[in-house]
Write an enzyme that holds these catalytic residues in place. Structure first.
Site, mmCIF file in Angstrom:
data_model
loop_
_atom_site.group_PDB
_atom_site.id
_atom_site.type_symbol
_atom_site.label_atom_id
_atom_site.label_comp_id
_atom_site.label_asym_id
_atom_site.label_seq_id
_atom_site.Cartn_x
_atom_site.Cartn_y
_atom_site.Cartn_z
ATOM 1 N N GLY A 59 -19.810 3.679 17.746
ATOM 2 C CA GLY A 59 -19.983 2.585 18.701
ATOM 3 C C GLY A 59 -19.661 3.031 20.115
ATOM 4 O O GLY A 59 -19.363 4.204 20.369
ATOM 5 N N PHE A 60 -19.693 2.072 21.003
ATOM 6 C CA PHE A 60 -19.518 2.373 22.426
ATOM 7 C C PHE A 60 -18.116 2.935 22.717
ATOM 8 O O PHE A 60 -17.969 4.102 23.119
ATOM 9 C CB PHE A 60 -19.828 1.088 23.205
ATOM 10 C CG PHE A 60 -19.199 0.999 24.556
ATOM 11 C CD1 PHE A 60 -19.429 1.983 25.514
ATOM 12 C CD2 PHE A 60 -18.386 -0.082 24.886
ATOM 13 C CE1 PHE A 60 -18.834 1.897 26.767
ATOM 14 C CE2 PHE A 60 -17.810 -0.178 26.129
ATOM 15 C CZ PHE A 60 -18.022 0.810 27.069
ATOM 16 N N ILE A 61 -17.082 2.168 22.466
ATOM 17 C CA ILE A 61 -15.729 2.665 22.788
ATOM 18 C C ILE A 61 -15.352 3.788 21.824
ATOM 19 O O ILE A 61 -14.778 4.804 22.223
ATOM 20 C CB ILE A 61 -14.679 1.532 22.732
ATOM 21 C CG1 ILE A 61 -15.039 0.427 23.737
ATOM 22 C CG2 ILE A 61 -13.276 2.076 23.037
ATOM 23 C CD1 ILE A 61 -14.098 -0.779 23.715
ATOM 24 N N ASP A 101 -18.621 5.075 10.044
ATOM 25 C CA ASP A 101 -19.377 4.033 10.743
ATOM 26 C C ASP A 101 -20.553 3.635 9.852
ATOM 27 O O ASP A 101 -21.159 4.502 9.207
ATOM 28 C CB ASP A 101 -19.881 4.578 12.086
ATOM 29 C CG ASP A 101 -20.255 3.479 13.065
ATOM 30 O OD1 ASP A 101 -19.644 3.412 14.149
ATOM 31 O OD2 ASP A 101 -21.172 2.681 12.746
ATOM 32 N N GLY A 150 -23.551 0.565 15.947
ATOM 33 C CA GLY A 150 -23.355 1.882 16.561
ATOM 34 C C GLY A 150 -24.596 2.741 16.375
ATOM 35 O O GLY A 150 -25.555 2.336 15.706
ATOM 36 N N LEU A 169 -11.601 0.924 15.035
ATOM 37 C CA LEU A 169 -12.428 0.203 16.004
ATOM 38 C C LEU A 169 -13.634 -0.460 15.362
ATOM 39 O O LEU A 169 -14.363 -1.190 16.028
ATOM 40 C CB LEU A 169 -12.914 1.151 17.121
ATOM 41 C CG LEU A 169 -11.847 1.569 18.117
ATOM 42 C CD1 LEU A 169 -11.166 2.852 17.674
ATOM 43 C CD2 LEU A 169 -12.444 1.749 19.496
ATOM 44 N N ALA A 207 -7.886 -2.035 17.067
ATOM 45 C CA ALA A 207 -8.485 -2.531 18.310
ATOM 46 C C ALA A 207 -8.659 -4.040 18.219
ATOM 47 O O ALA A 207 -9.267 -4.545 17.281
ATOM 48 C CB ALA A 207 -9.839 -1.868 18.530
ATOM 49 N N TYR A 233 -14.703 -15.765 15.408
ATOM 50 C CA TYR A 233 -14.462 -14.350 15.745
ATOM 51 C C TYR A 233 -13.055 -14.175 16.300
ATOM 52 O O TYR A 233 -12.304 -13.288 15.888
ATOM 53 C CB TYR A 233 -15.508 -13.897 16.776
ATOM 54 C CG TYR A 233 -15.280 -12.527 17.338
ATOM 55 C CD1 TYR A 233 -15.456 -11.391 16.554
ATOM 56 C CD2 TYR A 233 -14.880 -12.351 18.664
ATOM 57 C CE1 TYR A 233 -15.242 -10.126 17.070
ATOM 58 C CE2 TYR A 233 -14.663 -11.090 19.194
ATOM 59 C CZ TYR A 233 -14.849 -9.985 18.392
ATOM 60 O OH TYR A 233 -14.629 -8.733 18.916
ATOM 61 N N LYS A 264 -9.972 -11.953 14.674
ATOM 62 C CA LYS A 264 -9.285 -10.875 15.390
ATOM 63 C C LYS A 264 -7.793 -11.182 15.546
ATOM 64 O O LYS A 264 -6.956 -10.280 15.509
ATOM 65 C CB LYS A 264 -9.935 -10.635 16.765
ATOM 66 C CG LYS A 264 -11.338 -10.073 16.715
ATOM 67 C CD LYS A 264 -11.463 -8.775 15.927
ATOM 68 C CE LYS A 264 -11.169 -7.548 16.726
ATOM 69 N NZ LYS A 264 -11.444 -6.293 15.972
#
Ligand code: UDP
Length: 337
Positions: free
Chosen positions: A10-12, A31, A36, A76, A117, A149, A153
């Protein structure tokens, strides 16, 4: 050190992998490639210390094996992006809830330090001027997609925290505030890459709501080094730590800024939230981080302003080249926290 990075495509996650490899660590990514992309890891393909496993964080045996071989776990992997959450509510809930439980339980079983995360979404509609880690969560109904969501989290944090506290295994929870940068896709809703792509294509910039809602965007190049430093800082263990930027802007202001920086002639359009996201969607009007805890723990100080952040995304879109330049503070601190 061997690190497992869930959601590493993914991005981060992919930026974190770059950073860990540059520091000389070995990295295994798990992943499922749902949001991603292997393109995010293309630069690491030939690195001897790097490996990739396509798999599901709900897969108990796979996770147990990978975590048992690791010295650190960065978790993440998550269902992210407003469109994704709204379109796939059950899958998102299972991944964000049971997936995290699976990772944390494996980390504790094998006594491997872990990072989970999290997100500024856990503050919900609290629009305080500088949200601190212990500030209240203000949610709407959990049956509204956005808050489901946030609720998941929030529970992730609790799972991470309680397991860490009871087992004594080091754990850090990072709360990301609108982290942006190259490789982030706008496909699942994130506003900055969407506006950049729209402006580059000369298409209308799609502001949702009035555009008066405000956000503070943080650079992935500030946030990622902070993650590894927190894992090296015992004072950070069993804490949630905010990470983000400094510069606050309205979404209309962001649209104007992107258009101006790109020199685009895209018009700005306004769309109701319901039309954009479906019935019952609620937005938060403001979200601004207090990152002073990260400052005290690791000397965290965001170094990149919004123009530099937007510029790095535009450069990447135009050339495929990522400009990471800019001072990254590495000051450690032993000041009381
Ligand atoms: N937004 C927008 N146009 C878009 C995508 C998002 O105006 O094409 C708005 C969105 O409604 C929200 C803000 O931009 O008010 C930030 O959205 P994002 O999904 O990036 O982050 P979050 O809402 O989680 O802060």
């Amino acid at each position: 050190m061997k690190a497992v990075v869930t959601g590493g495509a993914g991005f981060i996650g992919s930026h974190l992998c770059d950073h860990l490899i540059a520091q000389g660590h070995q990295v295994t990514v798990i992943d499922d490639l749902s949001t991603g992309s292997m393109a995010n890891l293309a630069q690491l393909g030939e690195e001897p210390g790097f490996s990739f496993v396509q798999g599901d964080i709900l897969d108990h045996e796979l996770i147990d094996r990978l975590v048992s071989e690791a010295d650190t776990v960065y978790h993440l992997a998550a269902a992210v992006g407003v469109y994704n959450i709204v379109d796939n509510p059950l899958r998102s809930l299972r991944i964000n809830l049971h997936g995290t439980e699976n990772i944390v339980e494996a980390a504790v079983r094998h006594r491997v330090p872990y990072m989970v995360a999290s997100t500024s979404e856990v503050y919900g509609k609290n629009d305080a001027d500088g949200l601190k880690e212990d500030d209240d969560r203000i949610y709407g109904s959990p049956t509204k997609s956005r808050w489901s969501y946030a609720a998941a989290k929030g529970l992730d944090e609790l799972v991470a925290y309680v397991h860490g506290a009871e087992s004594g295994v080091p754990c850090v929870i990072t709360r990301f505030f609108n982290v942006v940068g190259p490789r982030q896709t706008g496909r699942y809703g994130m506003v900055v890459p969407r506006f950049v792509d729209q402006a580059l294509a000369g298409e209308p910039i799609t502001v949702y709501g009035t555009g008066a809602q405000r956000r503070c965007f943080g650079s992935v190049f500030d946030v990622v080094p902070a993650m590894t430093r927190l894992m090296d800082t015992p004072q950070a263990f069993n804490r949630a730590v905010n990470l983000g930027g400094r510069e606050e802007i309205s979404i209309k202001g962001l649209a104007d800024r992107v258009v101006e920086l790109i020199g685009s002639d895209s018009p700005i359009t306004y769309t109701d939230y319901e039309q954009a996201y479906g019935t019952g969607y609620e937005d938060m009007q403001r979200r601004y981080p207090d990152t002073s805890l990260a400052g005290r723990l690791i000397g965290y100080e965001p170094t990149r302003g919004l123009d530099a952040i937007i510029g790095s995304i535009v450069d990447h879109r135009r050339t495929g080249f990522e400009v990471t330049a800019g001072p990254v503070k590495t000051t450690a601190t032993t000041a009381p926290v």
